[in-house]
Motif scaffolding. Structure first.
Motif, short mmCIF file in Angstrom:
data_model
loop_
_atom_site.label_atom_id
_atom_site.label_comp_id
_atom_site.label_asym_id
_atom_site.label_seq_id
_atom_site.Cartn_x
_atom_site.Cartn_y
_atom_site.Cartn_z
N ASN A 23 0.77 -1.25 -0.07
CA ASN A 23 -0.01 0.00 0.15
C ASN A 23 1.05 1.25 0.09
O ASN A 23 1.37 1.67 0.97
CB ASN A 23 -0.89 0.00 1.26
N SER A 77 -0.27 4.09 -0.97
CA SER A 77 -1.31 5.22 -0.94
C SER A 77 -1.41 5.96 0.43
O SER A 77 -0.98 5.50 1.42
CB SER A 77 -2.54 4.92 -1.53
N PHE A 126 -3.97 6.06 2.33
CA PHE A 126 -5.26 5.79 2.86
C PHE A 126 -4.97 4.18 3.30
O PHE A 126 -4.36 3.55 2.68
CB PHE A 126 -6.44 5.73 2.19
N THR A 127 -5.73 3.90 4.27
CA THR A 127 -6.03 2.52 4.64
C THR A 127 -6.95 1.54 3.84
O THR A 127 -8.10 2.27 3.76
CB THR A 127 -6.47 2.49 6.40
N ILE A 128 -6.43 0.49 3.56
CA ILE A 128 -7.54 -0.20 2.67
C ILE A 128 -7.77 -1.67 3.21
O ILE A 128 -6.80 -2.08 4.20
CB ILE A 128 -6.82 -0.26 1.22
N LYS A 169 -11.49 1.55 0.55
CA LYS A 169 -10.77 2.71 1.47
C LYS A 169 -11.55 2.48 2.90
O LYS A 169 -12.93 2.97 2.78
CB LYS A 169 -11.06 3.94 0.56
N LYS A 192 -11.48 4.72 5.04
CA LYS A 192 -11.76 6.08 5.67
C LYS A 192 -13.52 6.45 5.05
O LYS A 192 -14.18 7.03 5.83
CB LYS A 192 -10.92 7.18 5.22
#
Length: 128
Positions: free
Chosen positions: A39, A41, A43-45, A105, A107
């Motif tokens: 990851n 990115s 954001f948490t996925i 995602k 979030k």
């Protein structure tokens, strides 16, 4: 090893022919593959689902779909990684696989379709 990056999610795959578990005379060829998901990115996925397309030179396309990977739906924080091993059987000694993951995602609940790059499955009957 092959790699694809989708929206900051890097998927790398390395496949190996498993000669000791194969029986070419019975049209049974075993391959394993290691997948690493990184990851990159912000954001948490979470990996929710998978879809594999398996092409065997001796037969038609096979599609495998399901939740998660090897019984898990891993969560990857930014900078996190997850690796797993899996495998498939082919009638011929040659084929290929490709696919996609559905990830969320955490979030905002937005779903991402992440590419699993196409990789070759080729039996090496003399080495390994």
């Amino acid at each position: 090893m092959v790699t694809a990056i989708t929206e900051g999610i890097k998927v790398s795959v390395e496949a190996r022919y498993q000669k000791e578990f194969s029986n070419p005379g019975q049209h049974h060829h075993v391959f394993t593959y290691k997948v690493t998901i990184e990851n990159h990115s912000p954001f948490t996925i979470q990996l929710l689902k998978r879809r594999w397309e398996i092409f065997d030179a001796a037969s038609t396309l096979k599609v495998v779909e399901g939740d998660g990977v090897v019984g898990q739906q891993p969560v990857l924080e930014p900078g996190g990684r997850h690796s797993y091993m899996s495998g498939c059987n082919l009638k011929s000694g040659m084929g290929k696989m490709r696919g996609k993951y559905i990830m969320e995602k955490l979030k905002d609940g937005k779903l991402l379709t992440v590419t699993i790059p196409e990789f070759q499955l080729i039996a090496n009957l003399f080495d390994n």
